[in-house]
Design an enzyme around this catalytic site. Structure first.
Site, PDB file in Angstrom:
ATOM      1  CE1 TYR A 194      39.351  41.295  44.702  1.00  0.00           C
ATOM      2  CE2 TYR A 194      39.460  39.785  42.765  1.00  0.00           C
ATOM      3  CZ  TYR A 194      40.170  40.829  43.608  1.00  0.00           C
ATOM      4  OH  TYR A 194      40.291  42.340  42.508  1.00  0.00           O
ATOM      5  CB  SER A 205      38.621  42.837  39.338  1.00  0.00           C
ATOM      6  OG  SER A 205      39.229  41.569  38.978  1.00  0.00           O
TER       7      SER A 205
END
Length: 281
Positions: free
Chosen positions: A176, A165
């Site tokens: 994350y 990501s």
């Protein structure tokens, strides 16, 4: 032409209405495992590979994955499915074993499991929430690579496509970001080890992506004005960081992943491709 609206309620520029360009036979004779494929990017990837003649094994912890696989078969594709908890090595090993049992081998592994559970400043995360974020977005890739690698080494060939990501440089989701940074590190390091065995290891780094409402939620929805505001900060940064000033589509993410998984990318390994409208993460 009007824009679209995300769950946080902001409008942004619309994505182009460009139909996916399928390449008939591109994955003919190949067994492709796609994790996190009950919905979202994983589902789009599985459908595209099946349309391009691949034998697809869809893996997800949600029972919905069996319906997704069935709909691919109805459309004329070849697909099997398995439920597994990929946050554990036992689950990853069982999923890879199921793929080998179904089709005798595994040529491509696409690691798509992951996703932000909470959106808030780092000091607001409880220790157990940090652990859950890492379990969700790092370990499924780590364990699935470990489970698939011995089979690929025995074959003398294979492709692993990880999904990281651009949120490794983003607000309100440090755990994350750490997990997806780990996915990038896995890609770089494992490419070195895989190359002597004829195994390529690559990754994409998606940016914000438009998708239908999830049938199985990743976690709790934002509760209250403060949590909505923190989520909105993520959305605003995502659009601002994109040179194209919009979210991507499922088809745009699937196109990049399937290219890297295909023989067309045979001279690419160890690389991470940002698919985020110019945001490099």
């Amino acid at each position: 032409m009007s824009g679209t609206t995300t769950a946080a309620g902001e409008a942004h520029l619309p994505s182009p209405a460009v139909p996916p360009a399928f390449f008939a036979g591109r994955f003919a004779g190949q067994v492709v495992v796609v994790t996190g494929s009950a919905q979202g990017i994983g589902e789009a990837v599985a459908r595209r590979i099946a349309a391009e003649s691949g034998q697809v094994v869809l893996v997800d912890r949600a029972e919905l994955v069996h319906q997704t696989a069935a709909s691919i078969r109805v459309a004329g594709g070849e697909a099997a499915s398995a439920t597994a908890d990929l946050e554990t090595y036992a689950g990853a090993e069982a999923a890879i074993a199921a793929a080998v049992s179904a089709y005798g081998r595994i040529d491509v592994l696409i690691n798509n499991v992951g996703g932000t559970i909470w959106a808030k400043p780092y000091e607001r995360y409880a220790p157990e929430e940090i652990s859950r974020e890492i379990q969700r977005s790092l370990f499924p890739t780590l364990w699935s690579c470990r489970a698939a690698l011995p089979r690929m080494i025995d074959q003398g060939s294979g492709v692993i496509v990880n999904v990281s990501s651009v949120a490794t440089r983003g607000v309100n989701r440090v755990p994350y970001a750490a997990a997806k940074g780990g996915v990038k590190a896995i890609t770089a390091a494992l490419a070195l080890e895989g190359a002597p065995h004829g195994i390529r290891v690559v990754a994409t780094a998606p940016g914000g992506t438009e998708a239908p409402a999830r049938k199985v939620a990743r976690g709790p929805a934002p509760a209250g004005k403060q949590e909505l505001a923190w989520y909105q900060q993520i959305v605003d940064q995502t659009v601002d960081s994109s040179l194209l000033k919009r979210y991507g589509t499922l088809e745009e993410q699937a196109a990049a992943i399937t290219f890297l998984a295909s023989p067309e990318a045979s001279y690419i390994t160890g690389s991470v491709l940002p698919v985020a409208g110019g945001d490099q993460g």
